[in-house]
Design a protein around this motif. Structure first.
Motif, PDB file in Angstrom:
ATOM      1  N   VAL A 126       6.179   5.567   5.336  1.00  0.00           N
ATOM      2  CA  VAL A 126       6.672   3.960   5.426  1.00  0.00           C
ATOM      3  C   VAL A 126       5.399   3.594   6.078  1.00  0.00           C
ATOM      4  O   VAL A 126       4.632   3.849   7.020  1.00  0.00           O
ATOM      5  CB  VAL A 126       7.638   3.856   6.705  1.00  0.00           C
ATOM      6  CG1 VAL A 126       8.220   2.671   6.836  1.00  0.00           C
ATOM      7  CG2 VAL A 126       8.741   5.028   6.509  1.00  0.00           C
ATOM      8  N   PHE A 127       4.823   2.500   5.253  1.00  0.00           N
ATOM      9  CA  PHE A 127       3.682   1.785   5.767  1.00  0.00           C
ATOM     10  C   PHE A 127       3.913   0.427   5.745  1.00  0.00           C
ATOM     11  O   PHE A 127       4.302  -0.519   5.261  1.00  0.00           O
ATOM     12  CB  PHE A 127       2.616   2.113   4.306  1.00  0.00           C
ATOM     13  CG  PHE A 127       1.522   1.246   4.441  1.00  0.00           C
ATOM     14  CD1 PHE A 127       0.600   1.243   5.407  1.00  0.00           C
ATOM     15  CD2 PHE A 127       1.179   0.679   3.325  1.00  0.00           C
ATOM     16  CE1 PHE A 127      -0.665   0.653   5.367  1.00  0.00           C
ATOM     17  CE2 PHE A 127      -0.249  -0.024   3.307  1.00  0.00           C
ATOM     18  CZ  PHE A 127      -1.036  -0.182   4.393  1.00  0.00           C
ATOM     19  N   GLN A 128       3.027  -0.044   6.914  1.00  0.00           N
ATOM     20  CA  GLN A 128       3.052  -1.703   7.021  1.00  0.00           C
ATOM     21  C   GLN A 128       1.489  -1.910   7.137  1.00  0.00           C
ATOM     22  O   GLN A 128       0.598  -1.234   7.956  1.00  0.00           O
ATOM     23  CB  GLN A 128       3.659  -1.885   8.418  1.00  0.00           C
ATOM     24  CG  GLN A 128       3.499  -3.325   8.924  1.00  0.00           C
ATOM     25  CD  GLN A 128       4.309  -3.566  10.242  1.00  0.00           C
ATOM     26  OE1 GLN A 128       5.493  -3.607  10.215  1.00  0.00           O
ATOM     27  NE2 GLN A 128       3.441  -3.786  11.392  1.00  0.00           N
ATOM     28  N   ALA A 129       1.239  -3.096   6.378  1.00  0.00           N
ATOM     29  CA  ALA A 129      -0.086  -3.231   6.280  1.00  0.00           C
ATOM     30  C   ALA A 129      -0.503  -4.443   7.311  1.00  0.00           C
ATOM     31  O   ALA A 129       0.084  -5.430   7.127  1.00  0.00           O
ATOM     32  CB  ALA A 129      -0.551  -3.904   4.872  1.00  0.00           C
ATOM     33  N   ALA A 170      -7.110 -10.540  -1.589  1.00  0.00           N
ATOM     34  CA  ALA A 170      -6.745 -11.928  -2.055  1.00  0.00           C
ATOM     35  C   ALA A 170      -5.863 -12.502  -1.016  1.00  0.00           C
ATOM     36  O   ALA A 170      -5.266 -11.828  -0.382  1.00  0.00           O
ATOM     37  CB  ALA A 170      -5.896 -11.866  -3.455  1.00  0.00           C
ATOM     38  N   PRO A 171      -5.954 -13.731  -0.724  1.00  0.00           N
ATOM     39  CA  PRO A 171      -5.510 -14.401   0.260  1.00  0.00           C
ATOM     40  C   PRO A 171      -3.908 -14.214   0.277  1.00  0.00           C
ATOM     41  O   PRO A 171      -3.469 -14.522  -0.430  1.00  0.00           O
ATOM     42  CB  PRO A 171      -5.697 -16.013   0.124  1.00  0.00           C
ATOM     43  CG  PRO A 171      -6.966 -16.021  -0.780  1.00  0.00           C
ATOM     44  CD  PRO A 171      -6.989 -14.841  -1.664  1.00  0.00           C
ATOM     45  N   LEU A 229       0.764  -9.345   2.454  1.00  0.00           N
ATOM     46  CA  LEU A 229       0.124  -8.848   3.496  1.00  0.00           C
ATOM     47  C   LEU A 229       1.559  -8.821   4.584  1.00  0.00           C
ATOM     48  O   LEU A 229       2.018  -9.721   4.923  1.00  0.00           O
ATOM     49  CB  LEU A 229      -1.068  -9.644   4.090  1.00  0.00           C
ATOM     50  CG  LEU A 229      -1.900  -9.228   5.271  1.00  0.00           C
ATOM     51  CD1 LEU A 229      -2.845  -8.072   4.606  1.00  0.00           C
ATOM     52  CD2 LEU A 229      -2.946 -10.256   5.683  1.00  0.00           C
ATOM     53  N   GLY A 230       1.205  -7.588   5.550  1.00  0.00           N
ATOM     54  CA  GLY A 230       2.169  -7.619   6.578  1.00  0.00           C
ATOM     55  C   GLY A 230       3.691  -7.091   6.062  1.00  0.00           C
ATOM     56  O   GLY A 230       4.312  -6.867   6.949  1.00  0.00           O
ATOM     57  N   SER A 231       3.653  -6.860   4.933  1.00  0.00           N
ATOM     58  CA  SER A 231       5.086  -6.193   4.468  1.00  0.00           C
ATOM     59  C   SER A 231       5.226  -4.626   4.575  1.00  0.00           C
ATOM     60  O   SER A 231       4.183  -3.923   4.895  1.00  0.00           O
ATOM     61  CB  SER A 231       5.056  -6.324   2.658  1.00  0.00           C
ATOM     62  OG  SER A 231       4.099  -5.750   2.034  1.00  0.00           O
ATOM     63  N   VAL A 232       6.272  -4.227   4.530  1.00  0.00           N
ATOM     64  CA  VAL A 232       6.483  -2.754   4.775  1.00  0.00           C
ATOM     65  C   VAL A 232       7.011  -2.357   3.555  1.00  0.00           C
ATOM     66  O   VAL A 232       7.895  -2.722   2.740  1.00  0.00           O
ATOM     67  CB  VAL A 232       7.754  -2.538   5.766  1.00  0.00           C
ATOM     68  CG1 VAL A 232       8.085  -1.088   5.798  1.00  0.00           C
ATOM     69  CG2 VAL A 232       7.368  -3.297   7.118  1.00  0.00           C
TER      70      VAL A 232
END
Length: 239
Positions: free
Chosen positions: A133-136, A143-144, A186-189
């Motif tokens: 389970v990864f959260q960035a 890329a923006p 970005l920030g997704s799980v």
């Protein structure tokens, strides 16, 4: 004569005071942060509700301790993420004691929680597969608004290598082939699924896919090849 002895003792005391204090090996911590290794894969305040929900789901499938202090067996096991991953490779509990204290797992080298790689790995030894389970975090932007492809590759290498090492002992990456299917916000799980495909002597072939938590969207697919390595150099062998 007495004056000579006094001067010698004075020089000895000066030398001792200039040397750094040395702790006995038996009392030195194996890890550079505290006497007890910290598990970086525990929930913290930066984990999103989605991250916590998926963590709880897999955690309920893991081994648990009963009220009688007996171990209740389950198909999954959570792997703590300490400074180095070798401890949870087969035989790594002994090898970890040989690792230099200043070494630190690459994905855990940022002190700020939630800034980079927040993840936890669950492994199913019987089925020879694992899920991460990864959260960035915000520092992984490419890329923006999206996760850098190199950060995704790092996690794929980390998770597939964790599975290979857990099953067979110390390994190194020989080949990593990645196909990016969709950009990852970005920030997704996400879930990183890895499974053992086949073993050929010292070679392990692992397949991997990165999906949304409901597995409805495919972000990345990959195959990895790992090769078992010798750790003789940790014991001073030149072979």
């Amino acid at each position: 004569m007495l004056g000579h002895i006094a001067r010698s003792l004075g020089r000895l005391q000066l030398l001792q005071s200039s040397l750094p204090s040395i702790r006995p090996v038996s009392t030195m911590a194996l890890w550079p942060f505290s006497s007890q290794p910290r598990d970086f894969s525990q929930p913290n305040s930066t984990w999103s509700p989605e991250m916590c929900k998926v963590y709880d789901h897999y955690n309920t499938l893991c081994d648990t301790d009963t009220e009688n202090k007996e171990r209740k067996r389950a198909p999954w096991r959570k792997l703590p993420s300490y400074n180095r991953s070798i401890k949870y490779a087969t035989g790594g509990i002994h090898l970890s004691k040989m690792i230099k204290a200043q070494a630190r797992l690459f994905t855990r080298n940022i002190k700020e929680q939630g800034a980079t790689f927040e993840y936890v790995v669950f492994v199913n030894k019987e089925e020879k597969r694992c899920v991460c389970v990864f959260q960035a975090g915000h520092l992984l932007e490419g890329a923006p608004g999206y996760v850098h492809g190199g950060a995704i590759a790092t996690m794929i290498d980390t998770v597939t290598g964790t599975l290979a090492g857990f099953l067979s002992g110390p390994i190194m990456t020989a080949n990593l082939n990645i196909n990016y299917r969709n950009p990852m916000p970005l920030g997704s799980v996400v879930l990183i699924h890895s499974a053992l495909d086949q073993i050929e002597r010292k070679k392990q072939f692992i397949t991997c896919k990165v999906t949304s938590t409901d597995e409805s969207k495919l972000y990345t697919e990959a195959t990895a090849l790992f090769v078992s390595i010798s750790v003789d150099h940790l014991f001073g062998s030149q072979n």
